[in-house]
Motif scaffolding. Structure first.
Motif, PDB file in Angstrom:
ATOM      1  N   ASP A  26     -10.077  -4.203   4.615  1.00  0.00           N
ATOM      2  CA  ASP A  26     -10.759  -5.396   4.115  1.00  0.00           C
ATOM      3  C   ASP A  26     -10.502  -6.550   5.085  1.00  0.00           C
ATOM      4  OD1 ASP A  26      -8.213  -6.366   3.499  1.00  0.00           O
ATOM      5  OD2 ASP A  26      -8.467  -6.199   1.340  1.00  0.00           O
ATOM      6  N   SER A  27     -10.848  -7.745   4.692  1.00  0.00           N
ATOM      7  CA  SER A  27     -10.751  -8.909   5.583  1.00  0.00           C
ATOM      8  C   SER A  27      -9.309  -9.248   5.972  1.00  0.00           C
ATOM      9  CB  SER A  27     -11.410 -10.124   4.935  1.00  0.00           C
ATOM     10  OG  SER A  27     -10.751 -10.455   3.729  1.00  0.00           O
ATOM     11  N   GLN A  28      -8.324  -8.729   5.230  1.00  0.00           N
ATOM     12  CA  GLN A  28      -6.921  -8.989   5.548  1.00  0.00           C
ATOM     13  C   GLN A  28      -6.242  -7.785   6.189  1.00  0.00           C
ATOM     14  OE1 GLN A  28      -4.592 -10.839   2.535  1.00  0.00           O
ATOM     15  NE2 GLN A  28      -6.237 -12.197   1.911  1.00  0.00           N
ATOM     16  N   GLY A  29      -7.036  -6.788   6.559  1.00  0.00           N
ATOM     17  CA  GLY A  29      -6.486  -5.604   7.203  1.00  0.00           C
ATOM     18  C   GLY A  29      -5.807  -4.640   6.253  1.00  0.00           C
ATOM     19  N   VAL A  30      -6.169  -4.710   4.987  1.00  0.00           N
ATOM     20  CA  VAL A  30      -5.551  -3.877   3.948  1.00  0.00           C
ATOM     21  C   VAL A  30      -6.421  -2.648   3.695  1.00  0.00           C
ATOM     22  CG1 VAL A  30      -4.767  -3.855   1.557  1.00  0.00           C
ATOM     23  CG2 VAL A  30      -4.461  -5.900   2.938  1.00  0.00           C
ATOM     24  N   THR A  31      -5.768  -1.491   3.590  1.00  0.00           N
ATOM     25  CA  THR A  31      -6.471  -0.226   3.386  1.00  0.00           C
ATOM     26  C   THR A  31      -6.468   0.182   1.908  1.00  0.00           C
ATOM     27  OG1 THR A  31      -4.503   1.151   3.657  1.00  0.00           O
ATOM     28  CG2 THR A  31      -5.698   0.552   5.672  1.00  0.00           C
ATOM     29  N   LYS A  46      -2.309  10.078  -3.125  1.00  0.00           N
ATOM     30  CA  LYS A  46      -2.190  11.430  -2.576  1.00  0.00           C
ATOM     31  C   LYS A  46      -3.522  11.892  -2.001  1.00  0.00           C
ATOM     32  CE  LYS A  46      -0.828  16.193  -3.641  1.00  0.00           C
ATOM     33  NZ  LYS A  46      -1.533  16.662  -2.497  1.00  0.00           N
ATOM     34  N   TYR A  47      -4.596  11.630  -2.694  1.00  0.00           N
ATOM     35  CA  TYR A  47      -5.917  12.024  -2.200  1.00  0.00           C
ATOM     36  C   TYR A  47      -6.231  11.324  -0.881  1.00  0.00           C
ATOM     37  CZ  TYR A  47     -10.900  13.036  -2.159  1.00  0.00           C
ATOM     38  OH  TYR A  47     -12.147  13.472  -1.803  1.00  0.00           O
ATOM     39  N   LEU A  48      -5.937  10.044  -0.798  1.00  0.00           N
ATOM     40  CA  LEU A  48      -6.186   9.309   0.442  1.00  0.00           C
ATOM     41  C   LEU A  48      -5.355   9.877   1.598  1.00  0.00           C
ATOM     42  CD1 LEU A  48      -6.290   5.745  -1.075  1.00  0.00           C
ATOM     43  CD2 LEU A  48      -8.172   6.823   0.200  1.00  0.00           C
ATOM     44  N   ILE A  49      -4.103  10.190   1.330  1.00  0.00           N
ATOM     45  CA  ILE A  49      -3.247  10.769   2.374  1.00  0.00           C
ATOM     46  C   ILE A  49      -3.782  12.139   2.786  1.00  0.00           C
ATOM     47  CG2 ILE A  49      -0.947  11.691   2.850  1.00  0.00           C
ATOM     48  CD1 ILE A  49       0.107   9.368   1.027  1.00  0.00           C
ATOM     49  N   ALA A  53      -5.533   9.234   5.454  1.00  0.00           N
ATOM     50  CA  ALA A  53      -5.148   7.820   5.460  1.00  0.00           C
ATOM     51  C   ALA A  53      -3.887   7.627   6.307  1.00  0.00           C
ATOM     52  CB  ALA A  53      -4.899   7.328   4.040  1.00  0.00           C
ATOM     53  N   LEU A  54      -3.879   6.569   7.073  1.00  0.00           N
ATOM     54  CA  LEU A  54      -2.707   6.244   7.891  1.00  0.00           C
ATOM     55  C   LEU A  54      -1.621   5.657   6.992  1.00  0.00           C
ATOM     56  CD1 LEU A  54      -4.542   4.570  10.902  1.00  0.00           C
ATOM     57  CD2 LEU A  54      -3.608   6.887  10.772  1.00  0.00           C
ATOM     58  N   VAL A  55      -0.482   6.322   6.937  1.00  0.00           N
ATOM     59  CA  VAL A  55       0.578   5.895   6.026  1.00  0.00           C
ATOM     60  C   VAL A  55       1.418   4.751   6.590  1.00  0.00           C
ATOM     61  CG1 VAL A  55       0.707   8.130   4.876  1.00  0.00           C
ATOM     62  CG2 VAL A  55       2.179   7.663   6.838  1.00  0.00           C
ATOM     63  N   ASP A  56       1.307   4.508   7.882  1.00  0.00           N
ATOM     64  CA  ASP A  56       2.118   3.456   8.499  1.00  0.00           C
ATOM     65  C   ASP A  56       1.282   2.295   9.028  1.00  0.00           C
ATOM     66  OD1 ASP A  56       0.959   4.904  10.524  1.00  0.00           O
ATOM     67  OD2 ASP A  56       2.790   5.157  11.685  1.00  0.00           O
ATOM     68  N   LYS A  57       0.079   2.127   8.487  1.00  0.00           N
ATOM     69  CA  LYS A  57      -0.818   1.046   8.903  1.00  0.00           C
ATOM     70  C   LYS A  57      -0.360  -0.274   8.296  1.00  0.00           C
ATOM     71  CE  LYS A  57      -4.939  -0.703  10.109  1.00  0.00           C
ATOM     72  NZ  LYS A  57      -4.719  -1.718  11.091  1.00  0.00           N
ATOM     73  N   GLN A  63       1.941  -8.071   7.083  1.00  0.00           N
ATOM     74  CA  GLN A  63       1.785  -6.885   7.926  1.00  0.00           C
ATOM     75  C   GLN A  63       2.718  -5.759   7.472  1.00  0.00           C
ATOM     76  OE1 GLN A  63      -0.615  -6.374  10.620  1.00  0.00           O
ATOM     77  NE2 GLN A  63      -1.379  -7.897   9.173  1.00  0.00           N
ATOM     78  N   ALA A  64       2.649  -5.480   6.177  1.00  0.00           N
ATOM     79  CA  ALA A  64       3.487  -4.442   5.557  1.00  0.00           C
ATOM     80  C   ALA A  64       2.709  -3.143   5.426  1.00  0.00           C
ATOM     81  CB  ALA A  64       3.951  -4.922   4.184  1.00  0.00           C
ATOM     82  N   THR A  65       3.422  -2.035   5.436  1.00  0.00           N
ATOM     83  CA  THR A  65       2.808  -0.718   5.281  1.00  0.00           C
ATOM     84  C   THR A  65       2.568  -0.415   3.799  1.00  0.00           C
ATOM     85  OG1 THR A  65       4.901   0.458   5.061  1.00  0.00           O
ATOM     86  CG2 THR A  65       4.079   0.102   7.313  1.00  0.00           C
ATOM     87  N   PRO A  66       1.787   0.629   3.506  1.00  0.00           N
ATOM     88  CA  PRO A  66       1.615   1.005   2.099  1.00  0.00           C
ATOM     89  C   PRO A  66       2.936   1.300   1.382  1.00  0.00           C
ATOM     90  CG  PRO A  66      -0.095   2.017   3.396  1.00  0.00           C
ATOM     91  CD  PRO A  66       0.863   1.375   4.372  1.00  0.00           C
ATOM     92  N   LEU A  67       3.921   1.844   2.096  1.00  0.00           N
ATOM     93  CA  LEU A  67       5.223   2.103   1.484  1.00  0.00           C
ATOM     94  C   LEU A  67       5.882   0.785   1.066  1.00  0.00           C
ATOM     95  CD1 LEU A  67       7.471   3.996   0.629  1.00  0.00           C
ATOM     96  CD2 LEU A  67       8.367   3.870   2.962  1.00  0.00           C
ATOM     97  N   HIS A  68       5.784  -0.228   1.888  1.00  0.00           N
ATOM     98  CA  HIS A  68       6.307  -1.543   1.513  1.00  0.00           C
ATOM     99  C   HIS A  68       5.610  -2.061   0.252  1.00  0.00           C
ATOM    100  CE1 HIS A  68       7.423  -1.840   5.947  1.00  0.00           C
ATOM    101  NE2 HIS A  68       8.567  -1.879   5.301  1.00  0.00           N
TER     102      HIS A  68
END
Length: 72
Positions: A26-31, A46-49, A53-57, A63-68
């Motif tokens: 999106d406009s903030q770089g969020v997946t 899980k479906y996205l992965i 899906a990039l897990v470390d984007k 600028q946090a990852t999905p895990l964050h």
């Protein structure tokens, strides 16, 4: 939006029909994986992965990852 709401069927439709990809941002770089992780939609995450899906984007203001985002 489908990942954010946890709408697995909508997410599956969008990816299968190639109207979206697992790494769209999106406009903030969020997946979609960021949103699925933040909102505890584990089936969507899980479906996205599984679909690549990039897990470390990094994304968002911090600028946090999905895990964050999941730990929030």
């Amino acid at each position: 939006e489908a990942a954010q709401r946890g709408s697995f069927q909508a997410l599956q439709y969008l990816l299968d029909s190639k109207k979206a990809t697992p790494n769209d941002i999106d406009s903030q770089g969020v997946t979609p994986l960021h949103y699925a992780s933040l909102n505890n939609h584990d089936i969507c995450a899980k479906y996205l992965i599984d679909r690549g899906a990039l897990v470390d984007k990094p994304g968002g203001d911090l600028q946090a990852t999905p895990l964050h985002w999941a730990t929030r």
